[in-house]
Write an enzyme that holds these catalytic residues in place. Structure first.
Site, PDB file in Angstrom:
ATOM      1  CD  GLU A 265     -12.675  -8.853  -4.010  1.00 41.61           C
ATOM      2  OE1 GLU A 265     -12.013  -8.684  -2.898  1.00 41.61           O
ATOM      3  OE2 GLU A 265     -13.608  -8.773  -4.159  1.00 41.61           O
TER       4      GLU A 265
HETATM    5  C1  TNX Z   1     -13.814  -5.542  -2.029  1.00 40.98           C
HETATM    6  S1  TNX Z   1     -13.851  -3.278  -3.725  1.00 40.98           S
HETATM    7  C2  TNX Z   1     -14.709  -5.867  -3.124  1.00 40.98           C
HETATM    8  C3  TNX Z   1     -16.140  -6.004  -2.825  1.00 40.98           C
HETATM    9  C4  TNX Z   1     -16.408  -6.077  -1.253  1.00 40.98           C
HETATM   10  C5  TNX Z   1     -15.478  -4.759  -0.423  1.00 40.98           C
HETATM   11  C6  TNX Z   1     -16.019  -4.651   0.824  1.00 40.98           C
HETATM   12  C7  TNX Z   1     -14.230  -4.301  -4.624  1.00 40.98           C
HETATM   13  C8  TNX Z   1     -13.729  -4.083  -6.065  1.00 40.98           C
HETATM   14  N1  TNX Z   1     -14.232  -5.517  -4.186  1.00 40.98           N
HETATM   15  O1  TNX Z   1     -16.591  -7.190  -3.356  1.00 40.98           O
HETATM   16  O2  TNX Z   1     -17.594  -5.713  -1.190  1.00 40.98           O
HETATM   17  O3  TNX Z   1     -14.339  -5.051  -0.740  1.00 40.98           O
HETATM   18  O4  TNX Z   1     -15.343  -3.495   1.417  1.00 40.98           O
END
Ligand code: TNX
Length: 539
Positions: free
Chosen positions: A349
């Site tokens: 992300e």
């Molecule tokens: C996505 S999974 C994210 C996390 C969040 C999560 C909540 C991932 C690699 N990144 O930062 O906590 O969704 O479900």
């Protein structure tokens, strides 16, 4: 090495015995002793989760554990003695005395539990075992300590759930007679705890480790830093914890593991054959560190601490040398404590960098992990960067990076499978679940069980999959009770997907076995969700 004769033998046994335990009216199978069944639930032939490769329960007979039952181990095998003591302490909960653990003599007396590596078939691998229970004795045979430990977990699940009460209440401990031959499908059977969004104490993490061990899980991935909190002491960068660890989502007081506490977790997990996998998520999800050191920011200005739940807003300053000195120090100090072979670098992300910046950064951070002797792991976005040959990709977005992952896999990369819409334990069960998120949809107990790791990425072969992992993100979870409520009953299903053969796994058969675990969870004090789709047994 498993030779082809051994492999054929194991498969023959699988074929014969798998038919025996899954087929409803099979010969040789038998129902467990009197336990109430919810209407409509198939009667489980045995309660063991994850389902073993091959089970043949005897039509009658059992071995009775008494205060006089010795646990005998191979002379000089200190690991077997330690595992024997683990079993003795469990049994000791239920008897007035703890069984003695002793070296086996030349002849095994009737009435003993035996843990041995003698005569173990190499085809079992290091984690496989054979458990043979007759009215005279219970014998676990394995090639290595991990297999003995997993045999003990199966033996434990065959004993009455009341075994799990820690206050001594003497009662009979029958173990049904039969033979189980077992080994895991995948080498990576993981769980992840997000201790950044809400901190969990070391004691709470140990409890989770104990629950993972019951289901033969062997990797605990700990998400040690994120925007909301830095959770591991780094002596060369002390503000990371004194400032960056001082809060959490919602503004609570946060917390962090001292080096001693963290080393203690690594050991505690290792004693249960669980490798701790540390994650420092970079270059995004890093506000807590940037708030702790102005120099990590491109404008040399520290942002405030963050206690919300948005994602994607922070990034390390990838053009500054200090960023890489920081990573070098952090990775050196953590890998000195986390003795397992892995280091997770996050990589998810990231919205603040160009593709080139991201790719160069991820290449560099993999190099730092590798220079400290660790195999790097990244969330699936990492597939879009150059990869080291050892780097593992952790698949998480149900439809993200598919092509990049497939391409990386074609180039030899291997993958951990944790699809958010199936394996994320922080997803709500349904619209009535108060805790959790639902960005990947609702994940019922059935949906979290009824899927195949090989079906998640177009064209991926089983040999490119190291295993499965169930992440538990904690934006909405603040106490261990909250974590348990989301993990149970879904975690054991992920453990089964990672361990048991794909063929023969059906929801209808599984839910009966799962329902049989309720009394054990009550005895263990687990705060579990009594999902209506599961026929829960007992009190
Ligand atoms: C996505 S999974 C994210 C996390 C969040 C999560 C909540 C991932 C690699 N990144 O930062 O906590 O969704 O479900």
């Amino acid at each position: 090495m498993i030779d082809s004769i051994q492999r054929r033998r194991l498969f023959r046994l699988q074929a014969v015995l798998l038919a025996g335990f899954i087929g409803a009216g099979c010969s040789g199978g038998r129902a467990l002793p009197a336990q109430a069944q919810a209407p409509g639930a198939p009667t489980p032939l045995h309660p063991v989760i994850p389902a073993p490769v091959a089970v043949a329960m005897a039509p009658t007979g059992h071995f009775e554990v008494t205060p006089d039952t010795p646990i005998l181990v191979d002379p000089g095998d200190s690991e077997a003695a330690r595992i024997g003591l683990y079993l003795a302490n469990l049994i000791g909960n239920s008897l007035e005395t703890t069984p003695r653990v002793a070296p086996a003599g030349a002849t095994i007396p009737a009435g003993a539990i035996v843990l041995t590596t003698h005569g173990a078939d190499a085809a079992l691998g290091e984690e496989g075992y054979v458990l043979a229970v007759t009215p005279e004795r219970a014998t676990i045979t394995a090639t290595a300590p991990a297999g003995l430990f997993y045999g003990v977990q199966t033996l434990r699940q065959l004993m009455p759930p009341s075994l799990e009460y820690t206050a001594a209440r003497p009662h009979p401990l029958p173990i049904p007679a039969g033979r189980i031959e077992d080994r895991p499908r995948f080498g990576w059977r993981g769980a992840m705890l997000d201790v950044s969004r809400h901190f969990l104490s070391a004691e709470d993490v140990k409890r989770y480790i104990d629950l993972m061990a019951l289901y033969k899980m062997n990797r605990l991935h700990v998400h040690l830093s994120d925007d909301q909190g830095w959770r591991i002491e780094i002596p060369s960068w002390p503000n990371l914890t004194t400032h960056g660890g001082s809060t959490e989502v919602g503004g609570g007081s946060g917390g962090y593991y001292t080096r001693e506490a963290f080393a203690g977790l690594v050991r505690y997990a290792q004693d249960r054959f669980i490798t701790l996998v540390p994650e420092i998520d970079v270059p995004g999800h890093i506000n807590a560190a940037m708030a702790s050191y102005p120099a990590l920011n491109c404008d040399d200005t520290a942002p405030p601490l963050y206690t919300g739940i948005a994602v994607g807003f922070s990034s390390l300053c990838v053009d500054k040398d200090i960023t890489y000195r920081f990573l070098e120090d952090v990775i050196r100090e953590i890998t000195a404590l986390a003795t397992g072979p892995y280091f997770h670098v996050g990589g998810d992300e990231v919205t603040k960098l160009t593709h080139e910046q991201y790719a160069q950064f991820m290449e560099r951070v993999q190099g730092i992990a590798a220079a400290h002797g660790k195999q790097p792991i990244g969330w699936d976005e990492i597939a879009e960067a150059p990869l080291l040959p050892t780097t593992l990709i952790q698949h998480w977005r149900p439809s993200g990076s598919q092509e990049a992952i497939a391409e990386a896999v074609a180039g030899g990369a291997r993958v951990i499978i944790s699809p958010a819409n199936k394996a994320y334990l922080d997803m709500k069960y349904d619209s009535t679940t108060v805790l959790g998120l639902n960005w990947a949809g609702y994940v019922s107990v059935r949906a979290s069980y009824e899927w195949e790791p090989t079906d998640q990425i177009e064209g991926i072969a089983e040999s490119s999959i190291v295993g499965v992992e169930a992440p538990l993100w904690s934006e909405t979870l603040s106490t261990l009770d909250d974590f348990e409520y989301m993990a149970f009953p879904r975690l054991p299903g992920i453990a089964e997907i990672g361990w048991s053969p794909a063929s023969g796994r059906t929801w209808d058969e599984y839910r009966g076995r799962l329902g049989a675990h309720a009394p054990r969870w009550v005895a263990l004090g687990i705060n579990f969700y009594r999902a209506p789709e599961v026929p829960w047994q007992g009190n």
